[in-house]
Write a protein that holds these residues in place. Structure first.
Motif, short mmCIF file in Angstrom:
data_model
loop_
_atom_site.label_atom_id
_atom_site.label_comp_id
_atom_site.label_asym_id
_atom_site.label_seq_id
_atom_site.Cartn_x
_atom_site.Cartn_y
_atom_site.Cartn_z
N GLY A 1 -12.61 -20.18 -1.43
CA GLY A 1 -11.71 -19.14 -1.97
C GLY A 1 -11.56 -17.99 -0.99
N ILE A 2 -10.55 -18.05 -0.16
CA ILE A 2 -10.37 -17.04 0.90
C ILE A 2 -9.05 -16.29 0.78
CG2 ILE A 2 -11.86 -18.24 2.55
CD1 ILE A 2 -9.36 -19.45 3.80
N GLN A 3 -8.29 -16.54 -0.29
CA GLN A 3 -6.99 -15.88 -0.45
C GLN A 3 -7.12 -14.76 -1.50
OE1 GLN A 3 -4.42 -16.59 1.58
NE2 GLN A 3 -5.84 -18.03 2.54
N PRO A 4 -6.96 -13.50 -1.09
CA PRO A 4 -7.16 -12.40 -2.05
C PRO A 4 -5.93 -12.13 -2.90
CG PRO A 4 -6.73 -11.51 0.13
CD PRO A 4 -6.74 -13.01 0.27
N VAL A 5 -6.19 -11.73 -4.14
CA VAL A 5 -5.17 -11.16 -5.02
C VAL A 5 -5.55 -9.69 -5.19
CG1 VAL A 5 -4.13 -11.18 -7.31
CG2 VAL A 5 -4.78 -13.34 -6.21
N CYS A 6 -4.65 -8.79 -4.79
CA CYS A 6 -4.97 -7.37 -4.75
C CYS A 6 -4.49 -6.67 -6.02
CB CYS A 6 -4.34 -6.71 -3.52
SG CYS A 6 -5.02 -7.33 -1.96
N PHE A 7 -5.41 -5.96 -6.67
CA PHE A 7 -5.11 -5.22 -7.88
C PHE A 7 -5.12 -3.73 -7.58
CE2 PHE A 7 -6.79 -9.24 -9.33
CZ PHE A 7 -5.97 -9.57 -10.40
N GLN A 8 -4.11 -3.03 -8.09
CA GLN A 8 -4.04 -1.58 -7.92
C GLN A 8 -5.09 -0.90 -8.78
OE1 GLN A 8 -1.89 0.70 -6.01
NE2 GLN A 8 -3.57 1.96 -6.75
N VAL A 9 -5.85 0.00 -8.17
CA VAL A 9 -6.79 0.84 -8.90
C VAL A 9 -6.07 2.14 -9.28
CG1 VAL A 9 -9.01 2.04 -8.81
CG2 VAL A 9 -8.73 -0.16 -7.64
N LYS B 1 -1.87 3.27 1.84
CA LYS B 1 -1.78 4.46 0.99
C LYS B 1 -2.55 4.29 -0.32
CE LYS B 1 1.59 7.67 -1.00
NZ LYS B 1 3.03 8.00 -1.13
N SER B 2 -2.40 3.15 -0.95
CA SER B 2 -3.02 2.93 -2.26
C SER B 2 -4.33 2.19 -2.10
CB SER B 2 -2.08 2.11 -3.15
OG SER B 2 -0.89 2.83 -3.40
N LEU B 3 -5.25 2.45 -3.02
CA LEU B 3 -6.52 1.74 -3.05
C LEU B 3 -6.34 0.47 -3.87
CD1 LEU B 3 -9.54 1.74 -2.35
CD2 LEU B 3 -9.96 2.89 -4.53
N MET C 1 -4.31 14.65 -19.91
CA MET C 1 -4.74 13.73 -18.85
C MET C 1 -3.56 13.39 -17.95
SD MET C 1 -5.17 10.04 -20.71
CE MET C 1 -3.77 9.20 -21.46
N GLU C 2 -3.91 13.04 -16.70
CA GLU C 2 -2.93 12.63 -15.71
C GLU C 2 -3.36 11.29 -15.11
OE1 GLU C 2 -2.77 15.72 -12.82
OE2 GLU C 2 -2.15 17.28 -14.25
N VAL C 3 -2.44 10.36 -15.02
CA VAL C 3 -2.73 9.02 -14.49
C VAL C 3 -1.75 8.73 -13.37
CG1 VAL C 3 -2.88 6.56 -15.01
CG2 VAL C 3 -3.58 8.23 -16.73
N SER C 4 -2.28 8.20 -12.26
CA SER C 4 -1.45 7.84 -11.10
C SER C 4 -2.17 6.77 -10.29
CB SER C 4 -1.18 9.08 -10.23
OG SER C 4 -2.40 9.61 -9.75
N PRO C 5 -1.46 6.04 -9.42
CA PRO C 5 -2.15 5.08 -8.55
C PRO C 5 -3.19 5.78 -7.68
CG PRO C 5 0.21 4.68 -8.54
CD PRO C 5 0.00 5.97 -9.27
N CYS C 6 -4.37 5.21 -7.62
CA CYS C 6 -5.45 5.81 -6.83
C CYS C 6 -5.15 5.66 -5.35
CB CYS C 6 -6.78 5.13 -7.17
SG CYS C 6 -8.20 5.86 -6.35
#
Length: 751
Positions: free
Chosen positions: A542-550, A737-739, A701-706
């Motif tokens: 398993g070497i293919q990453p799926v990237c999830f936005q934090v 830019k995004s984590l 509260m404030e929510v935004s892409p980390c």
């Protein structure tokens, strides 16, 4: 013919499962790949038959446009080829040609095809190279030609998994390491390399006897010889398979020199076991436990160090990190007018002649550096200077030597990522929420002082596990969310990658069953082989990453004296109206509920997600009992950087019978959203379905892409020199830019 027919039937059954036709016996789900490879391990001479069948099925899948077959078949083929005692060059050539064809297909087919084509090219020149590199890195065997090391860290949350499951996993991982001594692994590498190069001309039984009678020093000597020969052939552009075989035959004859020729007949092909990788199991009890384990992997302490000393050493390392950050602020400051250009050729002639006689006055009149402010190197600059600092806790790099005029400086040796840490998470979405927290903390720590990033390759893996009899914490969280709701990430990965669904998602309920089985010889056999083998197969292939936005969330409390809290989440944010505490608040709440209905008044400001990706700010006021923000899309084709917000809005209805209220689902898509309670009534915020990560008495509260911490640091420094620039300029433009949290699967996302 009978063996080939049986193997073909097993492969076709495997493909039917990918189409959704599960086996009649549900207990066989997820075990078809495992039983196929185990059957070949029992008779390694059938490896060539399986490879030939898999190549035919791959070519048939390409012609028939059954693309969802390609990646599972290719992974199965490569795993068989790595473990096989010997594969002919003609068969390797067919696999290599097929991998090159995949380069014309979109991702991830072209990515996986290129990776395997590069590996196969080396394997054709130096047979046994893939096996050798895998064993050396996984067992951390000392080898100068290939100095890479890997380790698997399994993390489980003891508050989410039952004690029986944790104990079973600890027992299995420890049992898998018992028979894997460095001597045995070195012998495996020698025997496999000889058999892969010489084929049936290799007397495996005689080779085993000879190595068994040798002292450890001789085994290490021949291990180094074999590794050097294989690596040399694999890295040479003009290397030939015949030359490599001749080179290994000399080593083979030298190893067998103590045995008389003809002592034993050649026994044909014999399999060489592929040792289980180095695995350590950890109960995740401390927030910074992941970082500590990674530091100890990079810079292991003395074996005689006690746990208390180990913890103290890591604390000293962290304290020294803080002290080094503050040292630059404690220097005495001078303001000195300087006429020095900083270029050596502009120095006076006397300064360019180090051996010219000079008086004391001349010496004192030379350019002298006054005490100035010590410049703290940026994270990018400090990477090259940390190599010397990792020899001891808190050790500082040596002082920069004085440079003589006209002599170019010695280039700093570039740091190499020689270590790979494979982090396997066991549990549900709640442990992934903890991982997002730990990963964000690690990235912030690396931004302050780079240590792990230039040395460590970090890979994340996820195996969903849902307990049948959850503990107290799990019961509390299950009250609001069901089993499926707790495994949203796993369901998304299963939809995106069918091979992940077939091999990994099936473990969700299988691991708890195996852990609670009564102790018996059959149970011991199944658990030791199956769970350990599946984890090893997953991390190897398993070497293919799926990237999830934090996502980052900032919560403000109703107490003005309380500082706002900042946190991150990966899967879900849920709010609920908080119950009133005081009698006065309770009476006012009842009166408000009678007039306006249940819930609280909220002001919602958000940036709407549109196809053109233009910023469109919207605001609305409503009455609500709560809302849910989902970060995991319901379909793999949806945008990953988008929050699906579902607000339970209370609508007042006036009719002849009187006033009534109904709940309406208000849905919106956004990346940035602000929510505020207009009547100052508090609400609770729960992150990633984890009751331990709940905030009370929240009014806004404030929510935004980390954002990636290194991007934030560089952006801040850029803004100091260009106050009016709003867009990214300079180095910031090329930084992530995004984590994003990458979780490895077998295929990534198949479009």
């Amino acid at each position: 013919a009978e063996v080939e027919s049986d193997i073909l039937r097993r492969v076709r059954t495997l493909l039917r499962e990918l189409d959704g036709h599960h086996p009649a016996c549900q207990c066989d789900r997820g075990m078809l790949r495992w039983t196929l490879h185990k059957k070949i391990d029992q008779n390694p001479s059938n490896s060539s038959i399986l490879v030939r069948i898999l190549v035919k099925e791959l070519e048939r899948a390409e012609r028939g446009d059954f693309r969802h077959y390609i990646i599972p078949l290719l992974h199965t083929l490569m795993y068989t080829l790595i473990k096989a005692p010997c594969i002919s060059d003609e068969l390797c050539s067919r696999v290599y040609d097929f991998c090159k064809k995949l380069l014309t297909l979109p991702k991830p087919f072209c990515t996986i095809g290129l990776d395997y084509a590069v590996r196969l090219k080396m394997e054709r020149t130096a047979p046994g190279m893939l096996y050798q590199r895998m064993v050396i890195s996984e067992q951390s065997l000392k080898s100068d030609p290939y100095p890479y090391q890997e380790k698997i860290f399994i993390f489980a949350d003891p508050e989410l998994l039952s004690k029986a499951i944790c104990n079973a996993l600890v027992t299995d991982t420890e049992a898998a390491q018992v028979s894997q001594s460095p001597r045995a692994c070195m012998c495996y590498v020698i025997i496999h390399a000889m058999q892969a190069a010489l084929g049936e001309g290799c007397d495996v039984s005689g080779l085993k006897r000879s190595l068994q009678d040798m002292p450890m020093s001789d085994v290490e000597h021949w291990f180094r010889q074999v590794v050097a020969a294989v690596e040399c052939a694999g890295n040479e552009a003009s290397a030939d398979r015949g030359q490599h075989a001749a080179r290994l035959e000399k080593i083979y004859c030298a190893v067998l020199s103590s045995l008389q020729a003809g002592d034993a007949p050649l026994g044909g092909m014999q399999g060489t076991p592929l040792p289980n990788p180095s695995i350590s199991f950890h109960l995740w009890t401390e927030d910074d436990q992941l970082w500590k384990e990674l530091v100890l992997f990079i810079r292991p302490l003395s074996q005689s160090c006690e746990p208390d000393c180990l913890s103290q050493d890591l604390d000293n390392f962290e304290i020294q990190d803080i002290i080094s950050d503050c040292e630059c602020c404690e220097q005495t400051r001078f303001s000195v007018l300087s006429t020095d250009s900083g270029i050596e050729r502009d120095l006076p002639a006397a300064a360019e002649e180090p051996f010219a006689p000079c008086s004391t006055e001349t010496e004192q009149s030379r350019l002298q550096r006054k005490g100035g402010i010590k410049k703290k190197p940026s994270p990018l600059e400090s990477m090259a200077f940390l190599q010397a600092g990792c020899n001891g806790p808190g050790a500082k790099p040596p002082a920069k030597p004085q440079r003589r005029p006209g002599i170019p400086p010695e280039p700093a040796a570039p740091l190499q990522r020689l270590h790979t840490a494979r982090i396997v998470l066991l549990g549900d979405d709640r442990i992934l929420g903890r991982l997002a927290q730990a990963y964000h903390s690690l990235r912030k720590r690396e931004t302050r002082r780079v240590f792990l990033t230039p040395r460590l390759n970090l890979q994340f893996y996820y195996i969903p596990v849902v307990t049948g009899q959850p503990n107290t914490l799990a019961v509390a969280d299950h009250a609001a969310t069901g089993h499926e709701e707790l495994c949203e990430v796993a369901r998304y990965l299963g939809r995106a990658d069918p091979w992940y669904e077939s091999n990994i998602n099936t473990l969700c309920h299988m691991i708890p069953k195996l852990a609670t089985m009564p102790s018996s010889p059959s149970k011991h056999l199944v658990t030791d082989l199956f769970i350990t083998d599946v984890i090893a197969y997953y991390v190897r292939m398993g070497i293919q990453p799926v990237c999830f936005q934090v996502y980052a969330v900032k919560v403000f409390f109703n107490d003005p004296a309380q500082e706002p809290a900042e946190d991150v989440f990966l899967t879900e944010l849920r709010t609920q109206v908080q119950e009133s505490i005081s009698h006065r608040e309770l009476s006012m709440t009842k009166k408000k509920t009678t007039l306006d209905g249940p819930g609280i008044d909220l002001t919602v400001t958000y940036r709407k997600v549109v196809v053109s990706d233009r910023a469109k700010e919207l605001a609305m006021s409503l009455r609500s009992t709560g809302l849910v923000m989902k970060a995991i899309p319901a379909d793999e084709a949806e945008d990953m950087v988008c929050l699906n917000v579902n607000i339970a809005e209370i609508v007042r209805i006036n009719n002849l019978s009187g006033r009534s209220f109904s709940a309406v689902a208000n849905r919106l898509k956004t990346r940035n959203i602000k929510i505020r309670s207009t009547e100052q009534r508090p609400f609770t915020v729960c992150l990633d379905k984890d009751s331990r990560r709940a905030y009370r008495n929240v009014i806004s509260m404030e929510v935004s892409p980390c954002l990636e911490p290194s991007y934030c640091l560089q952006k801040t420094r850029t803004m100091k020199f260009s106050l009016h620039e709003t867009e990214d300029v300079g180095l910031v433009k090329y930084m992530p830019k995004s984590l994003l949290l990458p979780i490895n699967t077998f295929a990534g996302i198949i479009q």
